[in-house]
Design an enzyme around this catalytic site. Structure first.
Site, PDB file in Angstrom:
ATOM      1  CB  SER A  79      -0.914   0.046   1.222  1.00  0.00           C
ATOM      2  OG  SER A  79      -1.638   1.268   1.205  1.00  0.00           O
ATOM      3  CE  LYS A  98      -3.108  -2.347  -0.457  1.00  0.00           C
ATOM      4  NZ  LYS A  98      -3.631  -2.415  -1.742  1.00  0.00           N
ATOM      5  CG  HIS A 111      -4.655  -0.782   4.058  1.00  0.00           C
ATOM      6  ND1 HIS A 111      -4.948  -0.240   2.817  1.00  0.00           N
ATOM      7  CD2 HIS A 111      -3.869   0.135   4.674  1.00  0.00           C
ATOM      8  CE1 HIS A 111      -4.359   0.937   2.707  1.00  0.00           C
ATOM      9  NE2 HIS A 111      -3.696   1.187   3.817  1.00  0.00           N
ATOM     10  CG  ASN A 112      -7.118  -1.435  -0.271  1.00  0.00           C
ATOM     11  OD1 ASN A 112      -6.087  -1.298   0.380  1.00  0.00           O
ATOM     12  ND2 ASN A 112      -7.120  -1.463  -1.584  1.00  0.00           N
ATOM     13  CD  GLU A 131      -7.469   3.389   0.541  1.00  0.00           C
ATOM     14  OE1 GLU A 131      -6.478   2.687   0.830  1.00  0.00           O
ATOM     15  OE2 GLU A 131      -7.798   3.638  -0.629  1.00  0.00           O
TER      16      GLU A 131
END
Ligand code: NBP
Length: 473
Positions: free
Chosen positions: A128, A182, A185-186, A189
Site C-alpha cells: 500500500s 491488505k 486495509h483498503n 480506507e
C-alpha cells in the site's frame, strides 16, 4: 553478475518498486511483457542503481541469484495467473514468486497451494502507498511460508516505510494472509474517506462555510488525535481552486465515486465470516448510491426538512469528536474481521503488528494506529477495540457529541450513513438486552427454529399453532 531480486511488470507500481530496490543497493532484474517499458526504465533511471534488463521472461529468470526472488507487479486477475504459470515453468524448487498486485486472497490461497506442490514459495504480498509509496517506502504485507520470509524479509523491511525506526513490513501469516490484510486495509480506507466526506458535507451544509474554510478546519484537526494522511490531504483537496472556473475544485468534480473492488471484497468476505463491518459496508454502498445518476435525478423532487442549517460553531467540535469515535468503530470492525479470518484459516495473525505496519507508507497511516498497537500490547486477546480502557474512555467522552451530530444531520436532511451506523453499532454492542430476543421468537413462530432461554440450558420450541406450551427442542 546475477541480480539479487527481480521485478516483472513495470507499469507505475512495478517501476517504482524496482527503483526503490535499486536505490537501496540491490541489483534488480527487470522485465515487462512489452519490452519498451523495460528499456524506458533503464534509460530514465539506470543511474539510480544496478538494473539487469531482459526482454524475455526466461532471460529474466536466468539473471536471478538462487534461490530466485521474483516480484510480479502486473494487473491483478488473468494477467497474474498467466505470469505465474510462465514463471513456474522456468523456476526451481526453493525459488520464490512474490505477487505484489491487488489479488483476492482466495486467489492467493489457490495459487500458493498449487505452487507449493512444485516446491515454489508463493508470497502473496499486499503493498500500500500508491506510486509514491512504492518509490519511497510502502507498507508491505507479505503472506506465505516462514522460509520465504527469512529470504525476503530483510529486503522488504529495507525498502518499506519506517516509523520511529520500525519498518512497516512484517510476515503477516501463511498463504492468503497478506492479501487479506491488505484488503481490510483498503476497506478501512473506504470507511475513513466516507467519514471524512460526511464531516465535510455536514459542516458545509449546516454552517454554510466554504471548502477553503473547511480546509483550515481539517488542517487543525490534523494536529490532534485525528492526525493522519487522509485528513492532511483532505485539507489540500478542499483548498484547491479550479483554474478554469475559479470555483472550488470539489464543486467542479462529478459527484459519483468510483471503486476498483477491494472495498466490495472486504464486505463480501465479512458477510461470509459473519462479522459486522457496517462502517465499510456503508462506505461501499454510499459510493454505489452516488453512482446512480438516473435514480438521483428521478428522486430529486422528494422533499427534505424545512430546516437547512444550524447556528453556532459548536458543531465543528462535535463533528471532530463524532469523526474520531466513528473511526474507532470502523477500525474495531476491520480488526474483528482479521481476527475472524485468522481463526477461520489458521493464520495466527498478530493484530498489534498489523497496526504497526499500517503506521507508515500506506493510505490509512494515522496517529490512531499507535493507540491500537498499545491496546493489543496491553491485551492481545482484546474481544473488541471498543473495550480497551483508553478507547472506551474516549468513546464515553465523545458519545454525546456524536449523538448531536447524527441528530443535526437528520434534522437538516444531510445523509451521514457512516456516523449513524457507527453510532448504532456502538449502541448495539453496549446494550444489555437486544431485540434479537424478539427476532428469535418470530423465527420460532414461523419456522420452528427454536430458541435458548436466559434461565435454563438447552433449546426450546413453543407450540405456536397449538396450545402455546413450551417444549424442549
Ligand atoms: P496495472 O495494474 O496498470 O498493470 C499494468 C501492468 O500489467 C503492465 O506491466 C502490463 O504489461 C502488465 N500486464 C497485463 Br495488464 N496483462 C499482462 C499479462 N497477461 N502478462 C504479463 N503482463 C501483463 O499496473 P500498476 O498500476 O502498476 O499496478 C500493478 C499492481 O499493483 C496491480 O495489481 C495493482 O492493483 C497493484 N497496486 C496498485 C496500486 C496503485 O496505486 N496503482 C497500489 C497498490 C497496488 P504491458 O506493459 O505489457 O501492458
Amino acid at each position: 553478475d546475477l541480480a539479487d531480486i527481480g521485478v516483472t511488470g513495470l507499469a507505475t507500481m512495478g517501476r517504482n518498486l524496482a527503483r526503490n530496490l535499486a536505490r537501496h543497493g540491490y541489483s534488480v532484474a527487470v522485465h515487462n511483457r512489452t519490452a519498451a517499458r523495460t528499456h524506458q526504465l533503464v534509460k530514465e533511471f539506470g543511474g539510480e542503481g544496478t538494473f539487469v534488463p531482459s526482454e524475455e521472461l526466461a532471460g529474466f529468470v536466468a539473471s536471478l541469484k538462487r534461490p530466485r526472488r521474483a516480484i510480479i507487479m502486473v494487473k491483478a486477475g488473468a494477467g497474474t495467473d498467466a505470469v505465474i504459470d510462465q514463471l513456474a515453468e522456468l523456476m526451481e524448487p526453493g525459488d520464490m514468486i512474490v505477487d505484489g498486485g491487488n489479488a483476492h486472497y482466495q486467489d492467493t490461497r489457490r495459487r500458493e497451494a498449487a505452487l507449493r506442490e512444485k516446491g515454489i514459495h508463493f508470497v502473496g504480498t499486499g503493498i500500500s502507498g500508491g506510486e509514491e509509496g512504492a518509490l519511497n517506502g510502502p507498507s508491505i504485507m507479505p503472506g506465505g511460508s516462514r522460509e520465504s520470509w527469512e529470504a525476503l524479509g530483510p529486503i522488504l523491511q529495507d525498502i518499506s516505510a519506517k516509523v520511529d525506526g520500525v519498518p512497516c513490513a512484517v510476515h503477516v501469516g501463511p498463504d492468503g494472509a497478506g492479501h487479506f490484510v491488505k484488503m481490510v486495509h483498503n476497506g478501512i480506507e473506504y470507511s475513513d474517506m466516507q467519514l471524512i466526506a460526511e464531516s465535510y458535507d455536514l459542516l458545509r451544509q449546516a454552517l454554510g462555510v466554504s471548502p477553503a474554510e473547511l480546509a483550515g478546519v481539517f488542517r487543525e484537526w490534523n494536529e490532534g488525535d485525528l492526525g493522519s494522511y487522509l485528513i492532511e490531504i483532505t485539507a489540500e483537496v478542499l483548498d484547491q481552486v479550479d483554474a478554469a472556473t475559479g470555483k472550488p475544485f470539489v464543486d467542479v468534480v462529478v459527484d459519483q465515486a468510483e471503486q476498483k473492488g477491494t472495498g466490495r471484497w472486504t464486505v463480501q468476505s465479512a458477510l461470509d465470516l459473519g462479522v459486522p463491518v457496517t462502517g465499510i459496508a456503508e462506505a461501499v454502498f454510499a459510493r454505489a448510491l452516488s453512482g446512480h445518476p438516473e435514480q438521483r435525478a428521478a428522486a430529486a423532487a422528494l422533499e427534505g426538512p424545512a430546516l437547512s442549517g444550524v447556528e453556532g460553531r459548536e458543531l465543528v467540535e462535535d463533528v471532530r469528536r463524532a469523526l474520531y469515535a466513528s473511526k474507532i468503530v470502523a477500525y474495531a470492525q476491520g480488526f474483528d474481521q482479521m481476527a475472524a479470518a485468522s481463526k477461520e484459516y489458521g493464520w495466527d495473525l498478530d493484530l498489534g503488528a498489523m497496526a504497526t505496519i499500517w503506521r507508515g507508507g500506506c493510505i490509512i497511516r494515522a496517529k490512531l494506529l499507535d493507540r491500537i498497537r498499545a491496546a493489543y500490547d496491553a491485551d492481545p486477546a482484546l474481544p473488541t477495540l471498543l473495550a480497551d480502557p483508553d478507547f472506551a474512555a474516549e468513546l464515553n467522552a465523545a458519545q454525546e457529541a456524536w449523538r448531536r451530530v447524527v441528530t443535526t444531520a437528520v434534522r437538516i436532511g444531510v445523509p451521514t450513513p457512516g456516523f449513524s451506523s457507527a453510532l448504532a453499532y456502538y449502541d448495539g454492542l453496549r446494550r444489555d438486552r437486544l431485540p434479537a430476543a424478539l427476532v428469535q421468537g418470530l423465527r420460532d413462530f414461523f419456522g420452528a427454529h427454536t430458541y435458548r432461554r436466559v434461565d435454563r440450558e438447552g433449546s426450546f420450541h413453543t407450540d405456536w399453532s397449538g396450545d402455546r406450551a413450551e417444549h424442549p427442542a
